[in-house]
Design an enzyme around this catalytic site. Structure first.
Site, PDB file in Angstrom:
ATOM      1  N   SER A  11       4.018  14.368 -64.942  1.00 22.55           N
ATOM      2  CA  SER A  11       3.929  13.425 -63.826  1.00 22.55           C
ATOM      3  C   SER A  11       3.723  11.991 -64.329  1.00 22.55           C
ATOM      4  CB  SER A  11       2.746  13.812 -62.944  1.00 22.55           C
ATOM      5  OG  SER A  11       1.567  13.821 -63.720  1.00 22.55           O
ATOM      6  N   TYR A  42       0.498  14.058 -59.344  1.00 21.75           N
ATOM      7  CA  TYR A  42       1.055  15.234 -58.685  1.00 21.75           C
ATOM      8  C   TYR A  42      -0.094  16.146 -58.178  1.00 21.75           C
ATOM      9  CZ  TYR A  42       5.873  14.713 -60.637  1.00 21.75           C
ATOM     10  OH  TYR A  42       7.141  14.308 -60.965  1.00 21.75           O
ATOM     11  N   GLY A  43      -1.212  16.080 -58.893  1.00 18.35           N
ATOM     12  CA  GLY A  43      -2.251  17.102 -58.729  1.00 18.35           C
ATOM     13  C   GLY A  43      -2.984  17.096 -57.410  1.00 18.35           C
ATOM     14  N   CYS A  73       2.701  19.700 -68.090  1.00 13.82           N
ATOM     15  CA  CYS A  73       1.883  19.320 -66.942  1.00 13.82           C
ATOM     16  C   CYS A  73       1.262  20.587 -66.372  1.00 13.82           C
ATOM     17  CB  CYS A  73       2.775  18.646 -65.890  1.00 13.82           C
ATOM     18  SG  CYS A  73       1.896  18.226 -64.377  1.00 13.82           S
ATOM     19  N   THR A  75      -0.274  20.938 -63.620  1.00 14.61           N
ATOM     20  CA  THR A  75      -0.021  21.030 -62.182  1.00 14.61           C
ATOM     21  C   THR A  75       1.357  21.631 -61.916  1.00 14.61           C
ATOM     22  OG1 THR A  75      -1.382  19.061 -61.915  1.00 14.61           O
ATOM     23  CG2 THR A  75       0.021  19.677 -60.065  1.00 14.61           C
ATOM     24  N   CYS A 185      -5.228  20.403 -67.838  1.00 14.77           N
ATOM     25  CA  CYS A 185      -4.378  19.261 -67.448  1.00 14.77           C
ATOM     26  C   CYS A 185      -4.093  18.492 -68.727  1.00 14.77           C
ATOM     27  CB  CYS A 185      -5.134  18.403 -66.445  1.00 14.77           C
ATOM     28  SG  CYS A 185      -4.420  16.769 -66.189  1.00 14.77           S
ATOM     29  N   THR A 186      -2.846  18.052 -68.869  1.00 10.99           N
ATOM     30  CA  THR A 186      -2.448  17.455 -70.145  1.00 10.99           C
ATOM     31  C   THR A 186      -3.006  16.038 -70.352  1.00 10.99           C
ATOM     32  OG1 THR A 186      -0.347  16.833 -69.095  1.00 10.99           O
ATOM     33  CG2 THR A 186      -0.383  18.859 -70.399  1.00 10.99           C
ATOM     34  N   HIS A 187      -3.659  15.498 -69.341  1.00 12.68           N
ATOM     35  CA  HIS A 187      -4.362  14.223 -69.533  1.00 12.68           C
ATOM     36  C   HIS A 187      -5.703  14.417 -70.249  1.00 12.68           C
ATOM     37  CE1 HIS A 187      -1.539  12.562 -66.617  1.00 12.68           C
ATOM     38  NE2 HIS A 187      -2.052  11.366 -66.804  1.00 12.68           N
TER      39      HIS A 187
HETATM   40  N1  DGL Z   1      -0.835  15.787 -66.380  1.00 15.19           N
HETATM   41  C1  DGL Z   1      -0.942  16.461 -65.110  1.00 15.19           C
HETATM   42  C2  DGL Z   1      -1.413  17.884 -65.359  1.00 15.19           C
HETATM   43  O1  DGL Z   1      -1.365  18.351 -66.480  1.00 15.19           O
HETATM   44  C3  DGL Z   1      -1.899  15.854 -64.134  1.00 15.19           C
HETATM   45  C4  DGL Z   1      -1.604  14.534 -63.558  1.00 15.19           C
HETATM   46  C5  DGL Z   1      -1.315  14.548 -62.090  1.00 15.19           C
HETATM   47  O2  DGL Z   1      -2.163  14.873 -61.262  1.00 15.19           O
HETATM   48  O3  DGL Z   1      -0.201  14.187 -61.828  1.00 15.19           O
HETATM   49  O4  DGL Z   1      -1.831  18.551 -64.443  1.00 15.19           O
END
Ligand code: DGL
Length: 267
Positions: A11, A42-43, A73, A75, A185-187
């Site tokens: 995302s 996106y989440g 991602c 999500t 989550c990849t963040h």
């Molecule tokens: N990087 C997204 C994940 O791994 C989260 C970011 C989002 O909420 O878009 O879920």
């Protein structure tokens, strides 16, 4: 052997945590990255919206010569059904690879999961873990502020606002006595040092990004699709919003300046 690129998307910039690992473990592969920076997050969106975005993101990547798709991602990966969204090339999300690792490392059979609200309410990681080992006890917590804190650069180990949010979110997981925690989550790998401080030494942090990158490597190896290039591979990045903002923030995710061309593209 196949010298096409690995297509990878998120995302926003979180998927760069997987790109960083891919560059380390598959240095001769070309990578095409798409970050949907215009539509992040996106989440906090509905399943239908996330599924529509996912289709569009994959269609965008497929306009380029790619040999595999990675949904970097949590999500997106959590909203996919049982069927792969691509039927003519390898695909992976981040959920199964992380679940596999969690089952392998937990000693006390208690695993924590943190992710976006959409990820946690989907139950995707629990299902994946229980498909591997039905006896593992799972505690999951949604951490909606983390993506924003990371995207806006509140990532230092001593950043008070991030630490306070992490203490609040992680309390139930700490109380559950887990010995492994999936950063679903990849963040989140960007704030792993803060999370590690709060969880303490006895808890292994599992990066869904890293596990997905390792799983992708395994898939390409097993299917004979690795590149035979001897020079370093190239990264090309596409974003749906500002290129300059991406260049500025991506440094934190890649732990270096952006190592490739960046284009802004409508999907
Ligand atoms: N990087 C997204 C994940 O791994 C989260 C970011 C989002 O909420 O878009 O879920």
């Amino acid at each position: 052997m196949n010298n096409d690129a690995i297509g990878i998307f998120d995302s926003g910039m979180g998927g760069l945590t997987a790109v960083k690992v891919l560059n380390e473990i598959l240095p001769h592969e070309n990578i095409i990255y798409f970050g949907d920076t215009a539509r992040i997050p996106y989440g906090t969106r509905s399943r239908q919206t996330i599924q529509r975005y996912t289709k569009e993101d994959i269609a965008f990547l497929r306009r380029h010569p790619i040999k595999m798709v990675i949904a970097a991602c949590g999500t997106v990966s959590s909203m996919l059904g049982a069927d792969s969204p691509v039927d003519d090339m390898p695909f992976t999300g981040v959920v199964y690879p992380a679940a596999r690792k969690a089952c392998a490392v937990t000693k006390n059979g208690r695993v924590g999961i943190i992710g976006t609200p959409a990820t946690v309410s989907s139950g995707s990681y629990e299902q994946a873990i229980h498909s591997i080992d039905g006896n593992v006890d799972v505690t999951a917590m949604a951490c909606p502020l983390f993506v924003h804190l990371v995207e806006y650069g509140y990532t230092d180990r001593d950043c008070l606002i991030t630490r306070l949010a992490a203490e609040e979110y992680l309390a139930p997981i700490r109380n559950a006595g887990v010995d492994a925690l999936i950063l679903g989550c990849t963040h989140y790998p960007i704030i792993a040092p803060v999370i590690a401080d709060i969880m303490g030494d006895g808890v292994t942090l599992i990066s869904a990004s890293e596990e997905a990158a390792c799983y992708a490597k395994q898939c390409l190896e097993e299917q004979g699709l690795l590149s035979d290039r001897t020079e370093p591979g190239r990264n090309v990045y596409y974003v749906s919003d500002s290129v300059s903002m991406f260049r500025e923030n991506a440094r934190h995710f890649l732990a270096d300046a952006v190592n490739g061309q960046v284009f802004s593209s409508r999907i």
